[in-house]
Design a protein around this motif. Structure first.
Motif: not given
Ligand code: GLU
Length: 299
Positions: A276-290
Protein backbone atom coordinates in the motif's frame (compact mmCIF):
# COMPACT_ATOMS: atom_id res chain seq x y z
CA UNK A 1 -14.85 -13.26 -20.18
CA UNK A 2 -13.50 -12.31 -16.78
CA UNK A 3 -14.74 -8.75 -16.89
CA UNK A 4 -17.21 -6.71 -18.86
CA UNK A 5 -15.92 -3.35 -17.66
CA UNK A 6 -12.78 -2.29 -19.48
CA UNK A 7 -10.66 0.03 -17.41
CA UNK A 8 -7.81 1.59 -19.28
CA UNK A 9 -5.18 -0.58 -17.58
CA UNK A 10 -5.34 -4.34 -17.10
CA UNK A 11 -2.20 -6.09 -15.94
CA UNK A 12 -1.52 -9.67 -14.98
CA UNK A 13 0.87 -12.06 -13.30
CA UNK A 14 1.16 -15.38 -15.11
CA UNK A 15 3.27 -17.91 -13.22
CA UNK A 16 4.09 -21.39 -14.52
CA UNK A 17 3.58 -24.01 -11.79
CA UNK A 18 6.80 -25.88 -12.50
CA UNK A 19 8.13 -24.80 -9.11
CA UNK A 20 7.74 -22.39 -6.24
CA UNK A 21 7.89 -18.63 -6.63
CA UNK A 22 11.38 -17.25 -5.99
CA UNK A 23 12.87 -13.79 -5.62
CA UNK A 24 12.94 -13.29 -9.42
CA UNK A 25 9.21 -14.10 -9.66
CA UNK A 26 8.57 -11.73 -6.78
CA UNK A 27 10.18 -8.89 -8.71
CA UNK A 28 7.99 -9.60 -11.75
CA UNK A 29 4.84 -9.93 -9.64
CA UNK A 30 5.62 -6.77 -7.68
CA UNK A 31 6.38 -4.68 -10.76
CA UNK A 32 3.22 -5.76 -12.56
CA UNK A 33 1.11 -5.27 -9.43
CA UNK A 34 2.41 -1.79 -8.65
CA UNK A 35 2.29 -0.68 -12.28
CA UNK A 36 -1.40 -1.65 -12.39
CA UNK A 37 -2.45 -0.37 -8.99
CA UNK A 38 -0.59 2.94 -9.32
CA UNK A 39 -3.01 3.92 -12.10
CA UNK A 40 -6.08 2.31 -10.51
CA UNK A 41 -5.89 -0.58 -12.95
CA UNK A 42 -6.96 -4.18 -12.59
CA UNK A 43 -4.46 -6.95 -11.83
CA UNK A 44 -5.22 -10.52 -12.84
CA UNK A 45 -3.69 -13.85 -11.90
CA UNK A 46 -3.33 -16.54 -14.55
CA UNK A 47 -1.88 -19.95 -13.89
CA UNK A 48 0.09 -21.07 -16.95
CA UNK A 49 -0.41 -24.78 -16.42
CA UNK A 50 0.12 -25.91 -20.00
CA UNK A 51 2.63 -28.62 -19.26
CA UNK A 52 1.38 -31.21 -16.72
CA UNK A 53 4.52 -33.40 -17.00
CA UNK A 54 6.65 -30.45 -15.86
CA UNK A 55 4.25 -29.29 -13.18
CA UNK A 56 5.50 -29.66 -9.63
CA UNK A 57 2.82 -31.30 -7.50
CA UNK A 58 1.37 -28.71 -5.15
CA UNK A 59 2.97 -25.77 -6.97
CA UNK A 60 -0.30 -24.10 -7.92
CA UNK A 61 -1.52 -23.97 -4.34
CA UNK A 62 1.92 -22.94 -3.10
CA UNK A 63 2.09 -20.06 -5.60
CA UNK A 64 -1.36 -18.79 -4.65
CA UNK A 65 -0.46 -19.04 -0.97
CA UNK A 66 2.84 -17.19 -1.45
CA UNK A 67 1.11 -14.37 -3.29
CA UNK A 68 -1.46 -14.07 -0.52
CA UNK A 69 1.19 -14.15 2.21
CA UNK A 70 3.09 -11.45 0.38
CA UNK A 71 -0.01 -9.25 0.40
CA UNK A 72 -1.02 -9.42 -3.28
CA UNK A 73 -4.71 -9.13 -4.12
CA UNK A 74 -5.88 -9.97 -7.60
CA UNK A 75 -9.12 -9.05 -9.30
CA UNK A 76 -11.65 -11.75 -10.07
CA UNK A 77 -11.01 -15.46 -10.12
CA UNK A 78 -7.64 -16.86 -11.04
CA UNK A 79 -7.75 -18.27 -14.60
CA UNK A 80 -6.05 -21.50 -15.61
CA UNK A 81 -4.69 -22.22 -19.06
CA UNK A 82 -5.73 -25.86 -18.61
CA UNK A 83 -9.34 -24.60 -18.93
CA UNK A 84 -8.64 -22.97 -22.27
CA UNK A 85 -7.68 -25.90 -24.51
CA UNK A 86 -10.74 -25.53 -26.73
CA UNK A 87 -9.88 -21.91 -27.50
CA UNK A 88 -6.27 -22.81 -28.36
CA UNK A 89 -7.33 -25.75 -30.52
CA UNK A 90 -9.83 -23.62 -32.41
CA UNK A 91 -7.09 -21.16 -33.38
CA UNK A 92 -4.68 -23.97 -34.35
CA UNK A 93 -7.31 -25.42 -36.66
CA UNK A 94 -7.96 -22.00 -38.16
CA UNK A 95 -4.26 -21.39 -38.79
CA UNK A 96 -3.86 -24.86 -40.34
CA UNK A 97 -6.85 -24.32 -42.64
CA UNK A 98 -5.44 -20.97 -43.74
CA UNK A 99 -2.05 -22.54 -44.48
CA UNK A 100 -0.44 -20.24 -41.92
CA UNK A 101 0.66 -23.21 -39.83
CA UNK A 102 1.68 -26.74 -40.79
CA UNK A 103 2.36 -30.13 -39.23
CA UNK A 104 5.99 -30.99 -38.60
CA UNK A 105 7.28 -34.49 -38.04
CA UNK A 106 10.95 -33.64 -37.68
CA UNK A 107 12.54 -35.63 -34.89
CA UNK A 108 14.54 -34.02 -32.13
CA UNK A 109 17.59 -35.80 -33.46
CA UNK A 110 17.11 -34.36 -36.94
CA UNK A 111 16.81 -30.87 -35.50
CA UNK A 112 19.78 -31.21 -33.19
CA UNK A 113 21.95 -31.28 -36.29
CA UNK A 114 20.55 -27.83 -37.18
CA UNK A 115 20.75 -25.56 -34.15
CA UNK A 116 19.24 -22.09 -34.52
CA UNK A 117 16.21 -21.26 -36.63
CA UNK A 118 14.08 -24.22 -37.78
CA UNK A 119 15.47 -25.22 -41.18
CA UNK A 120 11.97 -25.62 -42.66
CA UNK A 121 12.09 -29.31 -43.64
CA UNK A 122 8.33 -29.76 -43.27
CA UNK A 123 7.39 -26.29 -44.51
CA UNK A 124 6.34 -27.33 -47.98
CA UNK A 125 5.45 -30.95 -47.35
CA UNK A 126 1.98 -31.88 -48.50
CA UNK A 127 -0.58 -34.20 -46.92
CA UNK A 128 1.24 -34.51 -43.63
CA UNK A 129 -0.93 -35.90 -40.82
CA UNK A 130 -1.73 -33.44 -38.05
CA UNK A 131 -1.88 -36.26 -35.50
CA UNK A 132 1.45 -37.19 -33.95
CA UNK A 133 3.01 -34.08 -35.44
CA UNK A 134 4.03 -30.76 -33.99
CA UNK A 135 2.25 -27.73 -35.44
CA UNK A 136 4.53 -24.91 -36.54
CA UNK A 137 3.60 -21.37 -37.39
CA UNK A 138 5.03 -20.10 -40.65
CA UNK A 139 6.92 -16.89 -39.90
CA UNK A 140 7.52 -14.13 -42.41
CA UNK A 141 11.02 -13.19 -43.43
CA UNK A 142 10.69 -9.94 -41.55
CA UNK A 143 11.93 -8.11 -38.52
CA UNK A 144 9.45 -7.54 -35.67
CA UNK A 145 10.20 -4.99 -33.01
CA UNK A 146 8.70 -2.88 -30.29
CA UNK A 147 9.67 -0.31 -27.70
CA UNK A 148 9.82 -1.76 -24.24
CA UNK A 149 9.11 0.67 -21.41
CA UNK A 150 12.34 -0.32 -19.65
CA UNK A 151 14.51 -2.13 -22.16
CA UNK A 152 13.90 0.33 -25.01
CA UNK A 153 13.88 -0.75 -28.66
CA UNK A 154 14.05 -4.47 -29.25
CA UNK A 155 14.00 -6.09 -32.68
CA UNK A 156 14.28 -9.61 -33.97
CA UNK A 157 14.28 -11.05 -37.46
CA UNK A 158 11.72 -13.83 -37.27
CA UNK A 159 12.86 -15.63 -40.38
CA UNK A 160 16.57 -15.64 -39.58
CA UNK A 161 16.69 -15.63 -35.80
CA UNK A 162 13.63 -17.66 -34.86
CA UNK A 163 12.21 -19.61 -37.78
CA UNK A 164 8.81 -21.31 -37.94
CA UNK A 165 8.01 -22.00 -34.33
CA UNK A 166 5.96 -24.64 -32.56
CA UNK A 167 2.46 -23.69 -31.41
CA UNK A 168 1.37 -27.23 -30.50
CA UNK A 169 3.87 -29.83 -29.51
CA UNK A 170 4.00 -33.30 -30.93
CA UNK A 171 2.71 -34.69 -27.64
CA UNK A 172 -0.40 -32.48 -28.06
CA UNK A 173 0.56 -29.84 -25.48
CA UNK A 174 -0.06 -26.23 -26.49
CA UNK A 175 2.91 -23.91 -26.65
CA UNK A 176 3.38 -20.96 -24.35
CA UNK A 177 3.72 -18.48 -27.25
CA UNK A 178 0.24 -19.23 -28.54
CA UNK A 179 -1.51 -19.51 -25.19
CA UNK A 180 -0.04 -16.30 -23.78
CA UNK A 181 -1.15 -14.26 -26.78
CA UNK A 182 -4.67 -15.67 -26.82
CA UNK A 183 -5.11 -15.29 -23.07
CA UNK A 184 -3.74 -11.77 -22.82
CA UNK A 185 -6.21 -10.73 -25.52
CA UNK A 186 -9.10 -12.73 -24.01
CA UNK A 187 -8.52 -11.15 -20.61
CA UNK A 188 -8.20 -7.68 -22.10
CA UNK A 189 -4.63 -7.25 -20.83
CA UNK A 190 -3.31 -3.84 -21.82
CA UNK A 191 0.09 -4.07 -20.10
CA UNK A 192 2.44 -7.01 -19.91
CA UNK A 193 5.03 -6.62 -17.14
CA UNK A 194 7.32 -9.64 -16.80
CA UNK A 195 10.95 -10.80 -16.62
CA UNK A 196 13.49 -9.89 -19.28
CA UNK A 197 13.96 -13.59 -20.08
CA UNK A 198 10.81 -13.20 -22.18
CA UNK A 199 12.05 -10.22 -24.17
CA UNK A 200 13.10 -12.49 -27.02
CA UNK A 201 9.70 -14.21 -27.06
CA UNK A 202 7.92 -10.92 -27.64
CA UNK A 203 8.49 -10.58 -31.42
CA UNK A 204 6.88 -14.03 -31.90
CA UNK A 205 3.96 -12.83 -29.82
CA UNK A 206 3.70 -9.61 -31.82
CA UNK A 207 3.50 -11.63 -35.02
CA UNK A 208 0.75 -13.84 -33.60
CA UNK A 209 -1.19 -10.77 -32.49
CA UNK A 210 -0.92 -9.28 -35.94
CA UNK A 211 -1.95 -12.52 -37.62
CA UNK A 212 -4.98 -12.99 -35.39
CA UNK A 213 -6.04 -9.35 -35.39
CA UNK A 214 -5.48 -8.97 -31.64
CA UNK A 215 -4.48 -5.74 -29.92
CA UNK A 216 -0.83 -5.31 -28.98
CA UNK A 217 -0.31 -4.65 -25.27
CA UNK A 218 2.39 -2.36 -23.92
CA UNK A 219 5.43 -4.23 -22.64
CA UNK A 220 7.72 -3.73 -19.68
CA UNK A 221 10.45 -6.31 -19.07
CA UNK A 222 12.08 -6.11 -15.64
CA UNK A 223 15.73 -7.10 -15.13
CA UNK A 224 16.50 -10.69 -14.27
CA UNK A 225 18.40 -11.44 -11.10
CA UNK A 226 21.68 -13.19 -11.72
CA UNK A 227 23.25 -15.39 -9.08
CA UNK A 228 26.95 -15.20 -8.20
CA UNK A 229 27.69 -18.17 -10.48
CA UNK A 230 26.14 -16.29 -13.41
CA UNK A 231 22.93 -18.30 -13.53
CA UNK A 232 19.65 -16.49 -13.72
CA UNK A 233 17.52 -16.85 -10.64
CA UNK A 234 15.00 -19.40 -11.74
CA UNK A 235 13.34 -22.61 -10.81
CA UNK A 236 16.08 -24.75 -12.21
CA UNK A 237 18.94 -23.20 -10.28
CA UNK A 238 18.78 -23.49 -6.53
CA UNK A 239 16.50 -20.51 -6.11
CA UNK A 240 15.00 -20.71 -2.65
CA UNK A 241 11.18 -20.60 -2.53
CA UNK A 242 9.72 -17.43 -1.02
CA UNK A 243 9.30 -17.93 2.71
CA UNK A 244 6.26 -16.37 4.41
CA UNK A 245 8.41 -15.18 7.32
CA UNK A 246 10.57 -13.16 4.94
CA UNK A 247 7.73 -11.39 3.15
CA UNK A 248 8.42 -7.87 4.38
CA UNK A 249 12.22 -7.88 3.97
CA UNK A 250 12.01 -9.52 0.56
CA UNK A 251 9.36 -7.07 -0.64
CA UNK A 252 11.63 -4.23 0.46
CA UNK A 253 14.57 -5.82 -1.30
CA UNK A 254 12.47 -6.28 -4.45
CA UNK A 255 11.42 -2.62 -4.29
CA UNK A 256 15.07 -1.57 -4.09
CA UNK A 257 15.96 -3.88 -6.98
CA UNK A 258 13.29 -2.09 -9.00
CA UNK A 259 14.81 1.29 -8.12
CA UNK A 260 11.84 2.28 -5.96
CA UNK A 261 12.01 4.11 -2.63
CA UNK A 262 11.61 2.31 0.68
CA UNK A 263 11.54 3.60 4.29
CA UNK A 264 13.13 2.24 7.44
CA UNK A 265 9.84 2.26 9.31
CA UNK A 266 8.52 -0.29 6.79
CA UNK A 267 10.73 -3.02 8.20
CA UNK A 268 8.10 -3.69 10.86
CA UNK A 269 5.15 -3.34 8.50
CA UNK A 270 2.91 -6.14 7.24
CA UNK A 271 3.39 -7.17 3.60
CA UNK A 272 0.07 -5.57 2.59
CA UNK A 273 1.19 -2.32 4.24
CA UNK A 274 4.45 -2.34 2.28
CA UNK A 275 2.48 -2.73 -0.96
CA UNK A 276 0.00 0.00 0.00
CA UNK A 277 2.93 2.33 0.76
CA UNK A 278 4.63 1.52 -2.53
CA UNK A 279 1.63 1.94 -4.85
CA UNK A 280 1.43 5.76 -4.84
CA UNK A 281 5.23 6.01 -5.00
CA UNK A 282 5.64 3.68 -7.99
CA UNK A 283 7.65 5.13 -10.83
CA UNK A 284 8.52 2.73 -13.64
CA UNK A 285 11.10 5.20 -14.96
CA UNK A 286 13.30 4.31 -12.00
CA UNK A 287 13.62 0.64 -12.92
CA UNK A 288 17.26 -0.07 -13.89
CA UNK A 289 17.47 -0.12 -17.68
CA UNK A 290 19.35 -3.35 -17.85
CA UNK A 291 18.51 -6.95 -18.72
CA UNK A 292 20.15 -8.41 -15.63
CA UNK A 293 21.01 -7.42 -12.08
CA UNK A 294 23.60 -9.24 -9.99
CA UNK A 295 22.07 -10.63 -6.84
CA UNK A 296 25.18 -9.65 -4.93
CA UNK A 297 24.58 -5.98 -5.67
CA UNK A 298 21.14 -6.02 -4.08
CA UNK A 299 20.92 -5.05 -0.48
N1 GLU B 1 4.47 -18.21 -17.46
C1 GLU B 1 5.65 -17.47 -17.73
C2 GLU B 1 6.67 -17.72 -16.63
O1 GLU B 1 6.33 -18.13 -15.55
C3 GLU B 1 5.41 -15.98 -17.81
C4 GLU B 1 4.63 -15.65 -19.01
C5 GLU B 1 4.44 -14.16 -19.25
O2 GLU B 1 4.45 -13.37 -18.29
O3 GLU B 1 4.21 -13.83 -20.40
O4 GLU B 1 7.85 -17.52 -16.88
Amino acid sequence: MPSSASPSYIGRFAPTPSGHLHFGSLIAALASYLDARAVGGRWLLRMEDLDPPREMPGAQAAIVESLQRYGFEWDGEMQRQSDRHDAYEEVIERLLRAGLAYPCVCSRKQLEAHPGAYPGFCRDATNQPTEDAAIRLRVPNLEYGFTDRVQGDYRQHLGREVGDFVIRRRDGLFAYQLAVVLDDAWQGVTDVVRGADLLDSTPRQLYLQELLGLPQPRYLHVPLIIQPDGHKLGKRYRSPPLQPAEATPLLLRALRALGQPTATELSDALPGEVLAWAIPRWNADRIPRTRTLAEAQLR
